[in-house]
Design a protein around this motif. Structure first.
Motif, short mmCIF file in Angstrom:
data_model
loop_
_atom_site.label_atom_id
_atom_site.label_comp_id
_atom_site.label_asym_id
_atom_site.label_seq_id
_atom_site.Cartn_x
_atom_site.Cartn_y
_atom_site.Cartn_z
N LEU A 85 -7.55 18.03 -8.25
CA LEU A 85 -6.54 17.27 -7.51
C LEU A 85 -6.79 15.75 -7.52
CD1 LEU A 85 -3.95 17.60 -5.87
CD2 LEU A 85 -5.35 17.82 -3.82
N PRO A 86 -8.03 15.27 -7.32
CA PRO A 86 -8.24 13.81 -7.34
C PRO A 86 -7.80 13.15 -8.64
CG PRO A 86 -10.14 14.91 -6.38
CD PRO A 86 -9.25 15.99 -6.92
N SER A 87 -7.89 13.86 -9.76
CA SER A 87 -7.45 13.27 -11.03
C SER A 87 -5.95 13.01 -11.04
CB SER A 87 -7.82 14.19 -12.20
OG SER A 87 -9.21 14.21 -12.40
N LEU A 88 -5.21 13.82 -10.31
CA LEU A 88 -3.76 13.63 -10.24
C LEU A 88 -3.38 12.50 -9.29
CD1 LEU A 88 -2.58 17.37 -10.03
CD2 LEU A 88 -2.69 15.90 -12.06
N LEU A 89 -4.21 12.29 -8.26
CA LEU A 89 -3.87 11.32 -7.22
C LEU A 89 -4.62 10.00 -7.33
CD1 LEU A 89 -3.90 13.74 -4.14
CD2 LEU A 89 -1.93 13.07 -5.53
N GLY A 90 -5.71 9.98 -8.10
CA GLY A 90 -6.61 8.84 -8.09
C GLY A 90 -5.99 7.53 -8.49
N SER A 91 -5.01 7.55 -9.38
CA SER A 91 -4.39 6.30 -9.83
C SER A 91 -3.13 5.96 -9.05
CB SER A 91 -4.05 6.39 -11.32
OG SER A 91 -3.14 7.46 -11.56
N SER A 92 -2.87 6.68 -7.96
CA SER A 92 -1.65 6.45 -7.19
C SER A 92 -1.83 5.32 -6.20
CB SER A 92 -1.25 7.73 -6.44
OG SER A 92 -2.20 8.04 -5.45
N THR A 203 -3.72 -0.09 -11.09
CA THR A 203 -3.16 0.12 -9.76
C THR A 203 -4.18 -0.07 -8.66
OG1 THR A 203 -1.57 1.70 -10.68
CG2 THR A 203 -1.91 1.74 -8.30
N GLN A 204 -5.37 0.52 -8.82
CA GLN A 204 -6.38 0.46 -7.78
C GLN A 204 -6.77 -0.98 -7.47
OE1 GLN A 204 -6.32 2.30 -10.56
NE2 GLN A 204 -7.62 4.10 -10.42
N ALA A 205 -7.04 -1.76 -8.53
CA ALA A 205 -7.45 -3.15 -8.32
C ALA A 205 -6.32 -3.98 -7.72
CB ALA A 205 -7.90 -3.75 -9.64
N HIS A 206 -5.10 -3.72 -8.14
CA HIS A 206 -3.95 -4.48 -7.64
C HIS A 206 -3.74 -4.24 -6.16
CE1 HIS A 206 0.34 -5.34 -6.85
NE2 HIS A 206 0.16 -6.32 -7.72
N ILE A 207 -3.80 -2.99 -5.73
CA ILE A 207 -3.56 -2.66 -4.32
C ILE A 207 -4.72 -3.14 -3.45
CG2 ILE A 207 -3.24 -0.80 -2.67
CD1 ILE A 207 -0.83 -1.33 -4.46
N ILE A 208 -5.93 -2.87 -3.86
CA ILE A 208 -7.09 -3.19 -3.03
C ILE A 208 -7.28 -4.70 -2.89
CG2 ILE A 208 -9.63 -3.11 -3.01
CD1 ILE A 208 -9.45 -0.22 -3.86
N SER A 209 -7.01 -5.45 -3.94
CA SER A 209 -7.19 -6.91 -3.88
C SER A 209 -5.92 -7.65 -3.50
CB SER A 209 -7.69 -7.43 -5.23
OG SER A 209 -6.67 -7.35 -6.21
#
Length: 270
Positions: A85-92, A203-209
């Protein structure tokens, strides 16, 4: 749908184009600009650290979980689905927001540390730890390579392990002399996929920063810098040049993987 934008971006890479005005041919100016662009080199450094650290950790963790699940646990289908499941959601976006809440100043990590008397700062606002939180997030998305590893482990004949035990091989020697050599094609396949995916992380870097790549450029991924140039600064020509450099870099890294693979990847007929 793919070829036309690809060729258009190649043309724009040699132009000065701000979206509002027609492209102006500038030749190699965009590529020469990268040499003196400190932000460009900062994004290259951050991306390389992310790839070199997160990909091996993710694959190691995925293989460890696959070995555990391969022991014949009851409810294997449930565990396999839960870990995938984390592989499906990790880049969301939702998971990136959740990660920001976990590692923020008042996040779950610091609340847990407060229970033992430790006052933690915001992990995301510290340049020394911000990138590490994104590496942890990528490692957490181990489900996809884990399922592939599990399928590979199921293809290894039990007779080989029995023969190794008869020869006196312990668990570790069975792993290093039987499991790993026969699993190298699967390791290679996962390595290629996860490396390409890590280079393209956005996505992760964009949202977190908040789209800034901060603090102090510690989360300025290459793809995030391409986005900043193209859709924030409207320097679409330079952004196209950056994108093509990334594509060439991924192609070169992939080619190097294939060249080196002949020394450590073993197939059934070799």
């Amino acid at each position: 749908m793919t070829a036309v934008p690809l060729l258009a971006s190649l043309y724009l890479a040699f132009t000065n184009y701000d979206i509002l005005n027609p492209p102006e041919w500038t030749g190699l100016e965009n590529f020469q600009r990268m040499i003196h662009d400190d932000q460009f080199w900062a994004s290259v450094r951050v991306t390389l650290i992310y790839v070199l650290v997160s990909v091996p950790l993710q694959l190691a963790f995925a293989l460890l979980l696959a070995l555990i699940l391969d022991r014949g646990l009851s409810g294997l289908a449930f565990y396999r689905s839960a870990f995938y499941l984390p592989s499906l959601l990790g880049s969301s976006v939702a998971i990136a927001i959740l990660w920001r809440e976990i590692f923020g100043d008042e996040g779950l990590i610091n609340k847990g540390l407060a229970l033992i008397g430790v006052h933690g700062e915001s992990w995301l606002q510290n340049p020394r730890t911000a990138l590490a939180t994104l590496i942890v997030l990528n490692v957490w998305t181990f489900g996809s390579p884990m399922v592939i590893f599990l399928a590979g482990l199921r293809q290894i004949p039990d007779e080989l392990y029995e023969a190794a035990r008869v020869d006196g091989a312990g668990v570790w020697r069975q792993f290093t002399h039987v499991t790993v050599p026969l699993l190298t094609p699967i390791i290679f396949f996962n390595l290629i996929l996860q490396t390409i995916g890590a280079f393209q992380t956005f996505t992760q870097a964009h949202i977190i920063s908040g789209g800034t790549g901060g603090p102090a450029n510690s989360t300025l991924f290459y793809t995030l810098y391409v986005y900043q140039q193209g859709f924030v600064a409207f320097d679409m020509g330079y952004a196209s040049a950056l994108a093509w450099v990334l594509m060439v870099a991924i192609a070169v890294v992939t080619a190097l993987h294939f060249l080196v693979s002949k020394y450590w990847v073993f197939y059934g007929d070799s």
